[in-house]
Design a protein around this motif. Sequence first.
Motif, PDB file in Angstrom:
ATOM      1  N   ILE A  10       0.847  -1.195   0.000  1.00 40.19           N
ATOM      2  CA  ILE A  10       0.000   0.000   0.000  1.00 40.19           C
ATOM      3  C   ILE A  10       0.881   1.244   0.000  1.00 40.19           C
ATOM      4  O   ILE A  10       1.771   1.376   0.829  1.00 40.19           O
ATOM      5  N   ILE A  18      -6.011  -0.525   8.679  1.00 38.12           N
ATOM      6  CA  ILE A  18      -5.161  -1.240   7.722  1.00 38.12           C
ATOM      7  C   ILE A  18      -3.699  -1.040   8.093  1.00 38.12           C
ATOM      8  O   ILE A  18      -3.276   0.082   8.367  1.00 38.12           O
ATOM      9  N   ASN A  67      -3.362   5.248   1.638  1.00 37.09           N
ATOM     10  CA  ASN A  67      -4.420   4.622   2.408  1.00 37.09           C
ATOM     11  C   ASN A  67      -5.272   5.713   3.052  1.00 37.09           C
ATOM     12  O   ASN A  67      -4.805   6.421   3.940  1.00 37.09           O
ATOM     13  N   ASP A 124      -0.221  -0.597   6.877  1.00 41.77           N
ATOM     14  CA  ASP A 124       0.460  -0.206   5.637  1.00 41.77           C
ATOM     15  C   ASP A 124       1.792  -0.916   5.430  1.00 41.77           C
ATOM     16  O   ASP A 124       2.356  -0.869   4.343  1.00 41.77           O
ATOM     17  N   ILE A 164      -7.644   2.595  -1.200  1.00 43.13           N
ATOM     18  CA  ILE A 164      -6.229   2.267  -1.068  1.00 43.13           C
ATOM     19  C   ILE A 164      -5.601   2.199  -2.450  1.00 43.13           C
ATOM     20  O   ILE A 164      -6.279   1.910  -3.441  1.00 43.13           O
TER      21      ILE A 164
END
Length: 133
Positions: A86, A101, A89, A103, A128
């Motif tokens: 990612i 989440i 985000n 990262d 994302i």
Amino acid sequence: ARRQWNLQEHPDLRYKQLYNFGAAMVQMANDEKIVGSLPAQQLNMDEDNKAVIFERNNLIFAFNFSPTNSVPDYRFKVPVPGKYKIILNSDKGEFGGHDRIDDEMTYPTVALFGEHFLSVYLPSRVAIVLKKV
């Protein structure tokens, strides 16, 4: 329209978080040269989960527009196998998100039936951007 840039400095409002996300989004678009790239290719359109996923300039953009439905292990087809990370985000705390989440994770593709799939946690009201590492 007249923009009131001073609103981002007001501690009781969330404009600072919106400004932070806008700045991060523009920085990512510049770093990845998105504006001059070819048009996007749709990878997935899921009306039941209100999710849209597309690829542009070797980046995967995943959006969950559902106000309530978070999807763990959301699987979708990708054009290039490998590991993805990612790079943007919208769920980060600095953007007003809930930090649901991680990262730092990498997401490897899985081969099924001769095609490559990626599986990610896609919380409600989140966007994302993933990049192959």
